[in-house]
Design an enzyme around this catalytic site. Structure first.
Site, PDB file in Angstrom:
ATOM      1  N   LYS A   1      21.770 -30.331 -15.472  1.00  0.00           N
ATOM      2  CA  LYS A   1      22.299 -29.784 -16.736  1.00  0.00           C
ATOM      3  C   LYS A   1      21.664 -28.433 -17.065  1.00  0.00           C
ATOM      4  O   LYS A   1      22.348 -27.468 -17.375  1.00  0.00           O
ATOM      5  CB  LYS A   1      22.027 -30.748 -17.915  1.00  0.00           C
ATOM      6  CG  LYS A   1      22.647 -32.108 -17.774  1.00  0.00           C
ATOM      7  CD  LYS A   1      22.353 -32.983 -18.979  1.00  0.00           C
ATOM      8  CE  LYS A   1      20.867 -33.231 -19.223  1.00  0.00           C
ATOM      9  NZ  LYS A   1      20.190 -33.979 -18.138  1.00  0.00           N
TER      10      LYS A   1
ATOM     11  N   ARG B   1      21.210 -36.895 -27.939  1.00  0.00           N
ATOM     12  CA  ARG B   1      20.766 -37.888 -26.960  1.00  0.00           C
ATOM     13  C   ARG B   1      20.887 -39.299 -27.513  1.00  0.00           C
ATOM     14  O   ARG B   1      20.596 -40.257 -26.801  1.00  0.00           O
ATOM     15  CB  ARG B   1      19.302 -37.614 -26.625  1.00  0.00           C
ATOM     16  CG  ARG B   1      19.061 -37.320 -25.149  1.00  0.00           C
ATOM     17  CD  ARG B   1      17.572 -37.164 -25.004  1.00  0.00           C
ATOM     18  NE  ARG B   1      17.114 -37.009 -23.666  1.00  0.00           N
ATOM     19  CZ  ARG B   1      16.934 -35.845 -23.054  1.00  0.00           C
ATOM     20  NH1 ARG B   1      17.256 -34.726 -23.651  1.00  0.00           N
ATOM     21  NH2 ARG B   1      16.423 -35.811 -21.849  1.00  0.00           N
TER      22      ARG B   1
ATOM     23  N   ARG C   1      11.480 -31.349  -8.367  1.00  0.00           N
ATOM     24  CA  ARG C   1      11.596 -30.306  -9.410  1.00  0.00           C
ATOM     25  C   ARG C   1      10.239 -29.668  -9.679  1.00  0.00           C
ATOM     26  O   ARG C   1       9.227 -30.340  -9.815  1.00  0.00           O
ATOM     27  CB  ARG C   1      12.130 -30.927 -10.710  1.00  0.00           C
ATOM     28  CG  ARG C   1      12.068 -29.951 -11.882  1.00  0.00           C
ATOM     29  CD  ARG C   1      13.045 -30.290 -12.997  1.00  0.00           C
ATOM     30  NE  ARG C   1      12.843 -31.588 -13.612  1.00  0.00           N
ATOM     31  CZ  ARG C   1      13.675 -32.119 -14.504  1.00  0.00           C
ATOM     32  NH1 ARG C   1      14.774 -31.467 -14.877  1.00  0.00           N
ATOM     33  NH2 ARG C   1      13.422 -33.314 -15.015  1.00  0.00           N
TER      34      ARG C   1
ATOM     35  N   ARG D   1       6.359 -31.375 -13.795  1.00  0.00           N
ATOM     36  CA  ARG D   1       6.249 -31.930 -15.152  1.00  0.00           C
ATOM     37  C   ARG D   1       5.614 -33.313 -15.093  1.00  0.00           C
ATOM     38  O   ARG D   1       5.932 -34.103 -14.200  1.00  0.00           O
ATOM     39  CB  ARG D   1       7.646 -32.043 -15.777  1.00  0.00           C
ATOM     40  CG  ARG D   1       8.116 -30.789 -16.437  1.00  0.00           C
ATOM     41  CD  ARG D   1       9.595 -30.807 -16.783  1.00  0.00           C
ATOM     42  NE  ARG D   1      10.072 -32.029 -17.415  1.00  0.00           N
ATOM     43  CZ  ARG D   1      11.341 -32.230 -17.767  1.00  0.00           C
ATOM     44  NH1 ARG D   1      12.251 -31.293 -17.547  1.00  0.00           N
ATOM     45  NH2 ARG D   1      11.707 -33.358 -18.338  1.00  0.00           N
TER      46      ARG D   1
ATOM     47  N   ARG E   1      12.984 -43.059 -18.018  1.00  0.00           N
ATOM     48  CA  ARG E   1      13.927 -42.099 -18.599  1.00  0.00           C
ATOM     49  C   ARG E   1      15.367 -42.464 -18.260  1.00  0.00           C
ATOM     50  O   ARG E   1      16.261 -42.310 -19.082  1.00  0.00           O
ATOM     51  CB  ARG E   1      13.598 -40.683 -18.122  1.00  0.00           C
ATOM     52  CG  ARG E   1      12.402 -40.114 -18.884  1.00  0.00           C
ATOM     53  CD  ARG E   1      11.748 -38.963 -18.170  1.00  0.00           C
ATOM     54  NE  ARG E   1      12.656 -37.870 -17.945  1.00  0.00           N
ATOM     55  CZ  ARG E   1      12.465 -36.925 -17.020  1.00  0.00           C
ATOM     56  NH1 ARG E   1      11.391 -36.956 -16.251  1.00  0.00           N
ATOM     57  NH2 ARG E   1      13.323 -35.960 -16.880  1.00  0.00           N
TER      58      ARG E   1
HETATM   59  P1  ADP Z   1      18.442 -31.628 -15.871  1.00  0.00           P
HETATM   60  O1  ADP Z   1      18.402 -30.454 -16.809  1.00  0.00           O
HETATM   61  O2  ADP Z   1      19.776 -32.343 -15.903  1.00  0.00           O
HETATM   62  O3  ADP Z   1      17.290 -32.547 -16.026  1.00  0.00           O
HETATM   63  P2  ADP Z   1      17.728 -29.697 -13.766  1.00  0.00           P
HETATM   64  O4  ADP Z   1      18.707 -28.581 -13.950  1.00  0.00           O
HETATM   65  O5  ADP Z   1      16.340 -29.486 -14.216  1.00  0.00           O
HETATM   66  O6  ADP Z   1      18.342 -31.053 -14.393  1.00  0.00           O
HETATM   67  O7  ADP Z   1      17.740 -30.093 -12.214  1.00  0.00           O
HETATM   68  C1  ADP Z   1      16.894 -31.135 -11.715  1.00  0.00           C
HETATM   69  C2  ADP Z   1      16.335 -30.717 -10.351  1.00  0.00           C
HETATM   70  O8  ADP Z   1      17.396 -30.679  -9.391  1.00  0.00           O
HETATM   71  C3  ADP Z   1      15.723 -29.309 -10.324  1.00  0.00           C
HETATM   72  O9  ADP Z   1      14.647 -29.325  -9.413  1.00  0.00           O
HETATM   73  C4  ADP Z   1      16.864 -28.424  -9.824  1.00  0.00           C
HETATM   74  O10 ADP Z   1      16.381 -27.255  -9.140  1.00  0.00           O
HETATM   75  C5  ADP Z   1      17.579 -29.366  -8.864  1.00  0.00           C
HETATM   76  N1  ADP Z   1      19.025 -29.141  -8.822  1.00  0.00           N
HETATM   77  C6  ADP Z   1      19.850 -28.764  -9.838  1.00  0.00           C
HETATM   78  N2  ADP Z   1      21.128 -28.701  -9.416  1.00  0.00           N
HETATM   79  C7  ADP Z   1      21.113 -29.074  -8.100  1.00  0.00           C
HETATM   80  C8  ADP Z   1      22.134 -29.211  -7.103  1.00  0.00           C
HETATM   81  N3  ADP Z   1      23.421 -28.979  -7.374  1.00  0.00           N
HETATM   82  N4  ADP Z   1      21.750 -29.605  -5.870  1.00  0.00           N
HETATM   83  C9  ADP Z   1      20.451 -29.848  -5.587  1.00  0.00           C
HETATM   84  N5  ADP Z   1      19.448 -29.734  -6.478  1.00  0.00           N
HETATM   85  C10 ADP Z   1      19.769 -29.358  -7.731  1.00  0.00           C
HETATM   86  P1  ADP Z   2      15.689 -34.008 -18.602  1.00  0.00           P
HETATM   87  O1  ADP Z   2      15.233 -33.027 -17.580  1.00  0.00           O
HETATM   88  O2  ADP Z   2      15.392 -35.410 -18.301  1.00  0.00           O
HETATM   89  O3  ADP Z   2      17.121 -33.845 -18.981  1.00  0.00           O
HETATM   90  P2  ADP Z   2      14.596 -32.858 -21.058  1.00  0.00           P
HETATM   91  O4  ADP Z   2      13.853 -31.644 -20.712  1.00  0.00           O
HETATM   92  O5  ADP Z   2      15.957 -32.681 -21.673  1.00  0.00           O
HETATM   93  O6  ADP Z   2      14.685 -33.788 -19.798  1.00  0.00           O
HETATM   94  O7  ADP Z   2      13.737 -33.757 -22.043  1.00  0.00           O
HETATM   95  C1  ADP Z   2      12.402 -34.106 -21.756  1.00  0.00           C
HETATM   96  C2  ADP Z   2      11.910 -35.083 -22.805  1.00  0.00           C
HETATM   97  O8  ADP Z   2      11.956 -34.460 -24.112  1.00  0.00           O
HETATM   98  C3  ADP Z   2      12.755 -36.347 -22.975  1.00  0.00           C
HETATM   99  O9  ADP Z   2      12.398 -37.358 -22.051  1.00  0.00           O
HETATM  100  C4  ADP Z   2      12.424 -36.735 -24.420  1.00  0.00           C
HETATM  101  O10 ADP Z   2      11.141 -37.340 -24.516  1.00  0.00           O
HETATM  102  C5  ADP Z   2      12.341 -35.387 -25.105  1.00  0.00           C
HETATM  103  N1  ADP Z   2      13.642 -34.950 -25.662  1.00  0.00           N
HETATM  104  C6  ADP Z   2      14.395 -33.884 -25.271  1.00  0.00           C
HETATM  105  N2  ADP Z   2      15.511 -33.795 -26.001  1.00  0.00           N
HETATM  106  C7  ADP Z   2      15.480 -34.832 -26.881  1.00  0.00           C
HETATM  107  C8  ADP Z   2      16.362 -35.305 -27.890  1.00  0.00           C
HETATM  108  N3  ADP Z   2      17.529 -34.682 -28.145  1.00  0.00           N
HETATM  109  N4  ADP Z   2      15.999 -36.394 -28.591  1.00  0.00           N
HETATM  110  C9  ADP Z   2      14.837 -37.029 -28.352  1.00  0.00           C
HETATM  111  N5  ADP Z   2      13.950 -36.654 -27.412  1.00  0.00           N
HETATM  112  C10 ADP Z   2      14.278 -35.568 -26.670  1.00  0.00           C
END
Ligand code: ADP
Ligand code: ADP
Length: 212
Positions: free
Chosen positions: A13, A88, A125, A157, A168
């Site tokens: 995302k 969320r 990641r 992280r 999660r």
């Molecule tokens: P989210 O925001 O949904 O948690 P991220 O954008 O941080 O996801 O992506 C999670 C991990 O996967 C990161 O290490 C990112 O570089 C990698 N990633 C994102 N998109 C792809 C893809 N299409 N193919 C392979 N790896 C990906």
């Molecule tokens: P992901 O890569 O899993 O999509 P995020 O970076 O969006 O993770 O979120 C990391 C952490 O921050 C979540 O596991 C949660 O603890 C907190 N968090 C982020 N957004 C929200 C939200 N909208 N409501 C509650 N907690 C949140």
């Protein structure tokens, strides 16, 4: 355009929201990034959020809703925004609808990826302190362990450890996935996108379905 990006943790995302927000020249609003900044700055919110996030649980709706509302009132959000990681919970979805009106969102993008691939993506990641995101195999930086954009050291992280990721995913299924039904029943168009291609392929699929 006011868009939501939905999908499990690690689906891509954030990666795609940065790209699409750049194309549309609108802000990428990621509550996870905002909370990590609060933790790093040691604010009152950060102190409360730190342990909850480390466990992979959700920060309380009240705190996150207040933080998000303040953010979308900033002038740069007037033309539009991409929300990533918010809402969320159903309560957050209801708060957003109340604040903006039901018709204020233009659509949602749902990036689907199955659990094994999620765990693989999250284990690889790496992020820099300014929230630039890489993957050790699929999206590596030019120099090992160093951010291309600001030369900061990349780290894993704390909540990307495998046992926390499992929690999660559970939290996602229980509390966040019901938002798909919530928005469907309210008539918001959800664009499903297969998250399994490479970064450029997924971006192209989003661009095509949104017709941007
Ligand atoms: P989210 O925001 O949904 O948690 P991220 O954008 O941080 O996801 O992506 C999670 C991990 O996967 C990161 O290490 C990112 O570089 C990698 N990633 C994102 N998109 C792809 C893809 N299409 N193919 C392979 N790896 C990906
Ligand atoms: P992901 O890569 O899993 O999509 P995020 O970076 O969006 O993770 O979120 C990391 C952490 O921050 C979540 O596991 C949660 O603890 C907190 N968090 C982020 N957004 C929200 C939200 N909208 N409501 C509650 N907690 C949140």
């Amino acid at each position: 355009m006011k868009l939501l990006f939905l999908g499990p943790p690690g689906a891509g995302k954030g990666t795609q929201a940065v790209r699409i927000a750049g194309r549309l020249n609108i802000p990428h609003i990621a509550t996870g990034n905002m909370l990590r900044e609060a933790v790093a700055a040691g604010t009152e919110l950060g102190l409360v959020a730190k342990e909850v996030m480390a466990r992979g649980d959700l920060v309380s709706d009240d705190l996150v809703i207040a933080m998000l509302e303040e953010r979308i009132e900033q002038p740069d959000a007037e033309r539009g925004f991409i929300l990533d990681g918010f809402p969320r919970t159903i309560a957050q979805g209801e708060a957003l609808a109340e604040r903006m009106g039901d018709s204020a969102l233009d659509g949602a993008v749902y990036i689907g990826v199955e659990d094994d691939e999620i765990v693989r993506r999250i284990s690889g990641r790496r992020t820099c302190p300014n929230q630039h995101v890489y993957h050790v195999d699929d999206n590596p930086p030019e120099v090992f362990g160093v951010c291309d954009i600001d030369n900061e050291t990349l780290v894993q992280r704390e909540d990307d450890a495998e046992d926390v990721v499992r929690n999660r995913l559970r939290v996602y299924r229980e509390q966040t996935e019901p938002l798909v039904e919530f928005y469907t029943s309210r008539g918001l168009r959800i664009h499903p996108v297969n998250g399994l291609g490479d970064l450029d392929e997924v971006e192209a699929a989003i661009v095509a379905t949104l017709d941007i």
